[in-house]
Design an enzyme around this catalytic site. Structure first.
Site, mmCIF file in Angstrom:
data_model
loop_
_atom_site.group_PDB
_atom_site.id
_atom_site.type_symbol
_atom_site.label_atom_id
_atom_site.label_comp_id
_atom_site.label_asym_id
_atom_site.label_seq_id
_atom_site.Cartn_x
_atom_site.Cartn_y
_atom_site.Cartn_z
ATOM 1 N N ASP A 16 32.790 41.809 35.535
ATOM 2 C CA ASP A 16 33.136 43.218 35.487
ATOM 3 C C ASP A 16 34.568 43.425 35.972
ATOM 4 O OD1 ASP A 16 30.643 43.860 34.559
ATOM 5 O OD2 ASP A 16 29.862 44.528 36.490
ATOM 6 N N LYS B 81 34.714 47.931 32.413
ATOM 7 C CA LYS B 81 34.339 49.252 31.932
ATOM 8 C C LYS B 81 35.080 50.296 32.741
ATOM 9 C CE LYS B 81 29.691 48.252 30.321
ATOM 10 N NZ LYS B 81 28.548 47.600 30.895
ATOM 11 N N MET C 105 29.201 56.094 41.220
ATOM 12 C CA MET C 105 29.937 56.578 40.045
ATOM 13 C C MET C 105 30.064 58.097 40.032
ATOM 14 S SD MET C 105 28.081 53.995 37.319
ATOM 15 C CE MET C 105 26.448 54.356 37.993
#
Length: 261
Positions: free
Chosen positions: A46, A68, A180
């Site tokens: 990631d 991402k 998030m």
């Protein structure tokens, strides 16, 4: 000690290792995660994994970033799943490195399911979750006999956020940890207050937990959006809501004084 990533032989299906990288500090890797990383031949990682952790991979390791970002992905999740399956069916063992723990908002479950459906062996190596790592390094107890006996993890960046029922997830005796949530911090505060949470409820934003550039920003729920925007908070960051969010101040100061000795 033998390499935990088994050697490739012709006609062999490789194994996918879903490995948790913890909150950021290489010292917080598990021993098994460190051994797998140092023996990796194919590493799929990631974007938020700390560079110091990636630097532990051996020379010659093929490193594939599947970073991402909000509304912009190097690969869609289905493409990542297909990549893992393809590499394993080609006979390669794959270390799939994820921040925190693979099964806590890491989509590790989806990757494991697709691998299993394709006949690819999967092993999961747990990591210190982002919530636990961030809270501990910020000296914020997620539970406390005088403040909270219930902890809930939620994702603050997902479809249908306004339609989700968060009533009762935060409040007296409870701690809410939001992953998030940086981009939607103001909407999150409004949602929680609309669900009955007091505007003065303590909140803490922990940015870059367990890293040299870590910041802990504190305030009240009503001002959460302003705290995030005013301090230009960026991911990786967690939001902690509850009475425990105000309990780390003195412990944090004591920790700073001890480090300064």
């Amino acid at each position: 000690m033998s390499n935990p990533v088994s050697r490739i032989s012709d006609g062999r299906i490789g194994t996918v290792f879903l490995v948790g990288a913890g909150p950021g500090d290489p010292d917080l890797l598990t021993l098994r995660a460190a051994r797998l990383l140092m023996g990796a031949r194919v590493l799929v990682h990631d974007g938020l994994v700390d560079p110091a952790i990636l630097a532990m991979a051996p020379k010659g390791c093929r490193m594939i970033s599947v970073a991402k970002q909000r509304s912009r992905h190097t690969m869609r999740q289905d493409e990542i799943n297909a990549l893992l399956v393809r590499e394993a069916l080609a006979g390669n063992d794959v270390v799939r490195l994820k921040g925190g723990d693979p099964f806590v908002f890491g989509r590790g479950g989806e990757e494991a399911e697709d691998c299993a459906a394709a006949g690819v062996p999967v092993q999961v190596v747990p990591g210190i979750s982002a919530a636990m790592g961030a809270a501990a390094t910020a000296m914020i107890p997620l539970t406390h006999r005088d403040a909270a006996s219930i902890v809930t993890f939620v994702a603050g960046q997902c479809k249908g956020l306004t339609d989700q029922n968060w009533a009762g997830l935060a409040g007296v005796g409870r701690t809410l940890v939001i992953y998030m949530g940086v981009a939607t911090a103001e909407a999150i505060a409004e949602k929680l207050m609309a669900d009955g949470l007091a505007p003065g409820m303590p909140v803490a934003v922990v940015e870059n937990a367990a890293r040299a550039e870590m910041r802990v920003l504190r305030g009240a729920l009503a001002g959460l959006g302003a705290v995030v925007a005013g301090n230009k908070v960026k991911s990786p960051a967690l939001i902690i809501v509850g009475e425990v969010a105000g309990r780390g101040d003195m412990m944090e100061l004591q920790h700073v004084l001890e480090v300064a000795k």
